[in-house]
Design a protein around this motif. Structure first.
Motif, mmCIF file in Angstrom:
data_model
loop_
_atom_site.group_PDB
_atom_site.id
_atom_site.type_symbol
_atom_site.label_atom_id
_atom_site.label_comp_id
_atom_site.label_asym_id
_atom_site.label_seq_id
_atom_site.Cartn_x
_atom_site.Cartn_y
_atom_site.Cartn_z
ATOM 1 N N ARG A 248 -32.875 10.596 58.010
ATOM 2 C CA ARG A 248 -32.984 9.381 58.814
ATOM 3 C C ARG A 248 -34.147 9.532 59.777
ATOM 4 N NH1 ARG A 248 -27.855 6.266 61.527
ATOM 5 N NH2 ARG A 248 -28.961 4.420 62.284
ATOM 6 N N GLU A 249 -34.901 8.450 59.967
ATOM 7 C CA GLU A 249 -36.106 8.535 60.795
ATOM 8 C C GLU A 249 -35.779 8.977 62.214
ATOM 9 O OE1 GLU A 249 -40.076 5.874 61.259
ATOM 10 O OE2 GLU A 249 -38.188 4.819 61.587
ATOM 11 N N SER A 250 -34.776 8.386 62.806
ATOM 12 C CA SER A 250 -34.349 8.758 64.156
ATOM 13 C C SER A 250 -32.978 8.159 64.404
ATOM 14 C CB SER A 250 -35.342 8.265 65.219
ATOM 15 O OG SER A 250 -35.296 6.854 65.310
ATOM 16 N N ARG A 251 -32.399 8.535 65.497
ATOM 17 C CA ARG A 251 -31.069 8.017 65.842
ATOM 18 C C ARG A 251 -31.091 6.507 66.018
ATOM 19 N NH1 ARG A 251 -28.123 10.750 70.860
ATOM 20 N NH2 ARG A 251 -28.243 12.484 69.363
ATOM 21 N N ASP A 252 -32.209 5.976 66.506
ATOM 22 C CA ASP A 252 -32.306 4.546 66.796
ATOM 23 C C ASP A 252 -32.922 3.745 65.656
ATOM 24 O OD1 ASP A 252 -31.285 5.023 69.379
ATOM 25 O OD2 ASP A 252 -33.292 5.556 70.097
ATOM 26 N N SER A 253 -33.241 4.395 64.551
ATOM 27 C CA SER A 253 -33.893 3.711 63.428
ATOM 28 C C SER A 253 -32.939 3.599 62.249
ATOM 29 C CB SER A 253 -35.143 4.477 62.998
ATOM 30 O OG SER A 253 -35.698 3.923 61.817
ATOM 31 N N LYS A 254 -33.093 2.519 61.483
ATOM 32 C CA LYS A 254 -32.291 2.325 60.281
ATOM 33 C C LYS A 254 -33.003 2.823 59.028
ATOM 34 C CE LYS A 254 -29.629 -1.683 61.885
ATOM 35 N NZ LYS A 254 -29.245 -3.088 61.586
#
Length: 435
Positions: A248-254
């Protein structure tokens, strides 16, 4: 409960097409699902111009700079809103109760620009990228009122991400595009920008994979996002490999990526070893599908083999049942027990055949065309190298961006590997598990 008499012509009772069943009988041995490395679907979905608050505010936002924002493309799929169009203004009905003119896009054939459009179109893409225009699509069309002859000249119709393009920049870019196309010797065309998003159309979502609830589990796995996902490039589906890890790209990214090998994403026999870093919209998309040519065919053959195997077993068990005969008063308990065991075996086999046949039909209808199996696109490929410092290992990796609408994230298992069927020594039943 089945009886011996009810077993006559078991093929009919299993409700499987006879021709297909005969083909299944001809599959003599299981086909292993092994992938080896052997020596494009976008649709524009426009903003709607309904009477809801959000759509009205979008139209008002654009109309403040371009008065015909809600009129030029009215009637096209979902009612595209126009950011800016150069050239002559298209007709608009006036008056307090005047209705909008419903328009439709028409194809343009035999235009003098057509032979050179691949080059000119590429320059349009480069210019849009250089100006940081977040474009989503480019179409060469003409417009007409519904049911009438087309009235507009050739329109280079450019879709842009909603709320991303300022009116002033649209003017500047339209002038620049017009200038270099004029320099190429062409006139009598217009440039138009519409707010639109791009959705990936076609094909089913990846299937869920629940060992406790899903049917045809053994054959379902290749169409589910379990780790070790079998993949291949859409353009060269005969070069096949697997996905190794979900990131996953980041915790805040889908945004979710699938890690694979560079030689899988861009096979060396087809691509130079230069790597890939897709950062601009104009870079051609390299789509990736689940199951390449041999993987898909082998999966279907394994289903057919299983049906044929169950069918042959039914024939064997029916032979035993005919020898056992119908239940008789005073027969031995052993005969009664064996009859029940074989009746249950036949009933279960027919249920298995029906289950696999149903799943096989679903796959044929929804997964046969390779474009239906597109799950993402290649966004980064490292050039392959050996003996890379500091550990002297081989560098061979790539990232595939997965399309959000192709996955049901509510049933997604994450980075888990399906182990399969195993038996617990002291236990009573076999089980299926993830590791």
């Amino acid at each position: 409960m089945l009886t011996v008499r009810s077993l006559v012509q078991h093929e009919t009772s299993s409700k499987v097409d006879e021709v297909f069943l005969e083909s299944c009988r001809d599959v003599l041995s299981p086909v292993p699902l092994i992938m080896t490395l052997s020596p494009t679907a976008y649709k524009s979905a426009d903003l709607s111009l309904d009477d809801d608050e959000e759509s009205i505010s979008d139209a008002d936002r654009l109309s403040a700079f371009y008065p015909n924002a809600g009129y030029d493309f009215y009637g096209t799929p979902s009612g595209a809103l126009c950011v800016y169009k150069n050239g002559q203004a298209w007709p608009v009905r006036t008056g307090p109760e005047s209705q909008r003119i419903i328009r439709e896009a028409r194809g343009v054939h035999g235009h003098p620009m057509q032979p050179t459009w691949p080059e000119l179109g590429g320059r349009v893409c480069d210019l849009l990228d250089d100006k940081n225009v977040l474009w989503t699509s480019i179409d060469c069309v003409a417009f007409a009122e519904v049911g009438k002859e087309k009235f507009s000249p050739l329109l280079i119709w450019i879709g842009v991400k909603p709320k991303s393009l300022a009116y002033e920049l649209a003017n500047t870019v339209a002038d620049a595009i017009t200038y270099f196309i004029n320099q190429a010797g062409f006139s009598d065309f217009e440039i138009g920008f519409r707010e639109s998003v791009v959705i990936r159309s076609g094909g089913p979502k990846m299937l869920s994979f629940d060992p406790l609830n899903d049917s045809a589990l053994e054959f379902r796995e290749p169409f589910a996002p379990t780790l070790g996902l079998f993949i291949a490039p859409l353009r060269t589906p005969y070069y096949e490999g697997t996905g190794a890890l979900y990131l996953r790209e980041s915790r805040d990214s889908k945004r979710v990526f699938l890690l694979t090998c560079a030689h899988v994403a861009r096979p060396p026999p087809v691509h130079r070893n230069t790597g890939l870093a897709r950062k601009k919209t104009s870079h051609p998309r390299e789509h990736v599908i689940v199951l390449g040519t041999s993987g898909y065919n082998n999966t279907l053959l394994r289903m057919m083999d299983a049906i044929g195997d169950w069918d042959r077993s039914i024939e064997d068990w029916e032979t035993i049942l005919r020898r056992l005969g119908e239940p008789k008063e005073g027969e031995s308990a052993n005969v009664t027990k064996r009859r029940k065991v074989h009746l249950d075996l036949v009933e279960n086999a027919k249920a298995q055949i029906a289950e696999i046949d149903t799943f096989h039909n679903e796959i044929l209808k929804r997964w046969t065309v390779p474009k239906q199996r597109v799950i993402g696109e290649v966004i980064h490929v490292e050039p392959i190298a050996v003996g890379v410092a500091p550990h002297g290992l081989t560098r061979d990796w790539a990232l595939i961006e997965l399309y959000d609408d192709k996955f049901d994230w509510s049933t997604f298992k994450g980075n888990k590997v399906y182990i399969g069927t195993f038996s617990i020594l002291a236990g009573i039943v076999s089980s299926r598990s993830f590791g």
